[in-house]
Design a protein around this motif. Sequence first.
Motif, PDB file in Angstrom:
ATOM      1  N   ARG A 239       5.782 -13.466  -2.485  1.00  0.00           N
ATOM      2  CA  ARG A 239       6.531 -12.331  -3.043  1.00  0.00           C
ATOM      3  C   ARG A 239       7.583 -12.782  -4.049  1.00  0.00           C
ATOM      4  NH1 ARG A 239       6.350  -7.242  -0.194  1.00  0.00           N
ATOM      5  NH2 ARG A 239       8.498  -6.860  -0.846  1.00  0.00           N
ATOM      6  N   THR A 240       8.044 -14.010  -3.948  1.00  0.00           N
ATOM      7  CA  THR A 240       9.062 -14.479  -4.892  1.00  0.00           C
ATOM      8  C   THR A 240       8.502 -14.655  -6.298  1.00  0.00           C
ATOM      9  OG1 THR A 240       8.686 -16.858  -4.467  1.00  0.00           O
ATOM     10  CG2 THR A 240      10.235 -15.708  -3.021  1.00  0.00           C
ATOM     11  N   TYR A 241       7.183 -14.664  -6.449  1.00  0.00           N
ATOM     12  CA  TYR A 241       6.548 -14.807  -7.760  1.00  0.00           C
ATOM     13  C   TYR A 241       6.264 -13.450  -8.415  1.00  0.00           C
ATOM     14  CZ  TYR A 241       5.638 -19.711  -6.561  1.00  0.00           C
ATOM     15  OH  TYR A 241       5.768 -21.038  -6.212  1.00  0.00           O
ATOM     16  N   LEU A 242       6.561 -12.357  -7.712  1.00  0.00           N
ATOM     17  CA  LEU A 242       6.161 -11.032  -8.173  1.00  0.00           C
ATOM     18  C   LEU A 242       7.362 -10.199  -8.590  1.00  0.00           C
ATOM     19  CD1 LEU A 242       3.549 -10.312  -5.365  1.00  0.00           C
ATOM     20  CD2 LEU A 242       3.051 -10.930  -7.745  1.00  0.00           C
ATOM     21  N   PRO A 243       7.212  -9.399  -9.652  1.00  0.00           N
ATOM     22  CA  PRO A 243       8.296  -8.527 -10.102  1.00  0.00           C
ATOM     23  C   PRO A 243       8.430  -7.287  -9.217  1.00  0.00           C
ATOM     24  CG  PRO A 243       6.391  -8.250 -11.510  1.00  0.00           C
ATOM     25  CD  PRO A 243       6.044  -9.356 -10.550  1.00  0.00           C
ATOM     26  N   ASP A 244       9.549  -6.612  -9.381  1.00  0.00           N
ATOM     27  CA  ASP A 244       9.872  -5.497  -8.501  1.00  0.00           C
ATOM     28  C   ASP A 244       8.865  -4.359  -8.584  1.00  0.00           C
ATOM     29  OD1 ASP A 244      12.105  -6.811  -7.565  1.00  0.00           O
ATOM     30  OD2 ASP A 244      13.525  -5.739  -8.856  1.00  0.00           O
ATOM     31  N   ASP A 245       8.326  -4.060  -9.775  1.00  0.00           N
ATOM     32  CA  ASP A 245       7.407  -2.931  -9.862  1.00  0.00           C
ATOM     33  C   ASP A 245       6.105  -3.209  -9.111  1.00  0.00           C
ATOM     34  OD1 ASP A 245       6.520  -4.815 -11.731  1.00  0.00           O
ATOM     35  OD2 ASP A 245       6.274  -3.362 -13.356  1.00  0.00           O
ATOM     36  N   MET A 246       5.666  -4.450  -9.091  1.00  0.00           N
ATOM     37  CA  MET A 246       4.482  -4.797  -8.303  1.00  0.00           C
ATOM     38  C   MET A 246       4.780  -4.751  -6.805  1.00  0.00           C
ATOM     39  SD  MET A 246       2.586  -7.857 -10.352  1.00  0.00           S
ATOM     40  CE  MET A 246       1.821  -7.561 -11.947  1.00  0.00           C
ATOM     41  N   LEU A 247       5.928  -5.272  -6.422  1.00  0.00           N
ATOM     42  CA  LEU A 247       6.293  -5.246  -5.004  1.00  0.00           C
ATOM     43  C   LEU A 247       6.396  -3.811  -4.493  1.00  0.00           C
ATOM     44  CD1 LEU A 247       8.980  -8.079  -4.953  1.00  0.00           C
ATOM     45  CD2 LEU A 247       6.660  -8.189  -4.011  1.00  0.00           C
ATOM     46  N   ALA A 248       6.854  -2.909  -5.345  1.00  0.00           N
ATOM     47  CA  ALA A 248       6.954  -1.508  -4.939  1.00  0.00           C
ATOM     48  C   ALA A 248       5.578  -0.914  -4.643  1.00  0.00           C
ATOM     49  CB  ALA A 248       7.659  -0.699  -6.028  1.00  0.00           C
ATOM     50  N   ILE A 249       4.584  -1.238  -5.476  1.00  0.00           N
ATOM     51  CA  ILE A 249       3.226  -0.749  -5.238  1.00  0.00           C
ATOM     52  C   ILE A 249       2.657  -1.369  -3.962  1.00  0.00           C
ATOM     53  CG2 ILE A 249       0.856  -0.797  -6.097  1.00  0.00           C
ATOM     54  CD1 ILE A 249       2.528   1.234  -7.558  1.00  0.00           C
ATOM     55  N   ILE A 250       2.842  -2.664  -3.790  1.00  0.00           N
ATOM     56  CA  ILE A 250       2.345  -3.348  -2.590  1.00  0.00           C
ATOM     57  C   ILE A 250       2.932  -2.725  -1.330  1.00  0.00           C
ATOM     58  CG2 ILE A 250       2.431  -5.524  -1.305  1.00  0.00           C
ATOM     59  CD1 ILE A 250       2.295  -6.945  -4.084  1.00  0.00           C
ATOM     60  N   ASP A 251       4.230  -2.509  -1.323  1.00  0.00           N
ATOM     61  CA  ASP A 251       4.883  -1.970  -0.133  1.00  0.00           C
ATOM     62  C   ASP A 251       4.461  -0.520   0.120  1.00  0.00           C
ATOM     63  OD1 ASP A 251       6.147  -4.376   0.235  1.00  0.00           O
ATOM     64  OD2 ASP A 251       8.026  -3.750  -0.705  1.00  0.00           O
ATOM     65  N   GLU A 252       4.355   0.270  -0.947  1.00  0.00           N
ATOM     66  CA  GLU A 252       3.915   1.658  -0.772  1.00  0.00           C
ATOM     67  C   GLU A 252       2.484   1.695  -0.231  1.00  0.00           C
ATOM     68  OE1 GLU A 252       3.272   5.820  -3.279  1.00  0.00           O
ATOM     69  OE2 GLU A 252       4.061   4.043  -4.313  1.00  0.00           O
ATOM     70  N   PHE A 253       1.640   0.822  -0.746  1.00  0.00           N
ATOM     71  CA  PHE A 253       0.252   0.789  -0.295  1.00  0.00           C
ATOM     72  C   PHE A 253       0.175   0.410   1.173  1.00  0.00           C
ATOM     73  CE2 PHE A 253      -4.077  -0.714   0.092  1.00  0.00           C
ATOM     74  CZ  PHE A 253      -4.792   0.135  -0.750  1.00  0.00           C
ATOM     75  N   ASP A 254       0.902  -0.621   1.568  1.00  0.00           N
ATOM     76  CA  ASP A 254       0.881  -1.048   2.968  1.00  0.00           C
ATOM     77  C   ASP A 254       1.425   0.046   3.897  1.00  0.00           C
ATOM     78  OD1 ASP A 254      -0.297  -3.477   2.542  1.00  0.00           O
ATOM     79  OD2 ASP A 254       1.553  -4.640   2.612  1.00  0.00           O
ATOM     80  N   ASN A 255       2.369   0.816   3.427  1.00  0.00           N
ATOM     81  CA  ASN A 255       2.945   1.876   4.252  1.00  0.00           C
ATOM     82  C   ASN A 255       2.067   3.102   4.334  1.00  0.00           C
ATOM     83  OD1 ASN A 255       5.293   0.458   4.927  1.00  0.00           O
ATOM     84  ND2 ASN A 255       6.360   1.139   3.076  1.00  0.00           N
ATOM     85  N   ARG A 256       1.113   3.237   3.393  1.00  0.00           N
ATOM     86  CA  ARG A 256       0.260   4.422   3.344  1.00  0.00           C
ATOM     87  C   ARG A 256      -1.044   4.252   4.094  1.00  0.00           C
ATOM     88  NH1 ARG A 256       0.978   7.705  -1.357  1.00  0.00           N
ATOM     89  NH2 ARG A 256      -1.080   8.608  -0.934  1.00  0.00           N
ATOM     90  N   ILE A 257      -1.544   3.027   4.198  1.00  0.00           N
ATOM     91  CA  ILE A 257      -2.866   2.863   4.809  1.00  0.00           C
ATOM     92  C   ILE A 257      -2.762   2.727   6.334  1.00  0.00           C
ATOM     93  CG2 ILE A 257      -3.860   1.827   2.738  1.00  0.00           C
ATOM     94  CD1 ILE A 257      -3.620  -0.880   4.133  1.00  0.00           C
TER      95      ILE A 257
END
Length: 257
Positions: A239-257
């Motif tokens: 996660r330290t290699y990823l920008p905030d907008d990508m992390l937001a999509i990843i977290d939203e996706f994990d919370n939705r499935i």
Amino acid sequence: MKTYSIIGAIIGDIIGSVYEQINTRSATFPLFTKRNRFTDDTVMTIAIADWLLHGGTLPHIMQEWGKYRYPYRGYGGMFRKWLASDNPQPYISYGNGGAMRVSPVGFYAQTLEETLSLARQTAIVSHNHPDGIAGAEAIVTSVFLARNGTNKNEIRHHIISSYGYNLMLKCQDIPPRFTIKASITCPAAIIAFLDSSDYESAIRLAISLGGDSDTIACMAGGIAAAYYGIPSTIVDRARTYLPDDMLAIIDEFDNRI
């Protein structure tokens, strides 16, 4: 060990990014260095997740992420033209571009039929050659089956019967060569998963195959994450290699499935 979704493929891309041009045939190497970076595989995986979460026109979403937000991430020549086009059209590609970005579908879909339908939709916008579509379907079918508790032998034989891939090889039997052909790289990624003992070993085996290391590891990583889960220490470092907008999509996706 925790089950994470799309970051499994993304971690494979980040770790493999160092070795695409300087291949290693060893499975012993540092997972993370200062030279690691996310590539086009990650950008397009995020784009597919964004589309699944929020809808919209898929080519436009892919262009938003690839053309405007992250334009310099190692896109292939034809795909760069596709991203730059005012009216992007499929270009009969038999490459692995559809397969490298498809893993979110395997976590999102509720049935195998829905999985295959969505996989085809995500592939044909650019990679509409039968081999390109088959590669996306084979990878995402492996993700879906792994996520739903199917054992490795059943996954192996399902993919063999559906796509004709030779999955009876071991990693050491696969000759090193650089190619982006889906018909070669997708079976290699699945074999790396089948030969693995946990998430980390799947990534290491995929990269040890040489060739298109980041994409093979990306595809194997998506399947392995669905099957094994991922150690939180690896996720936290990636996660330290990823920008905030990508992390937001990843977290939203994990919370939705």
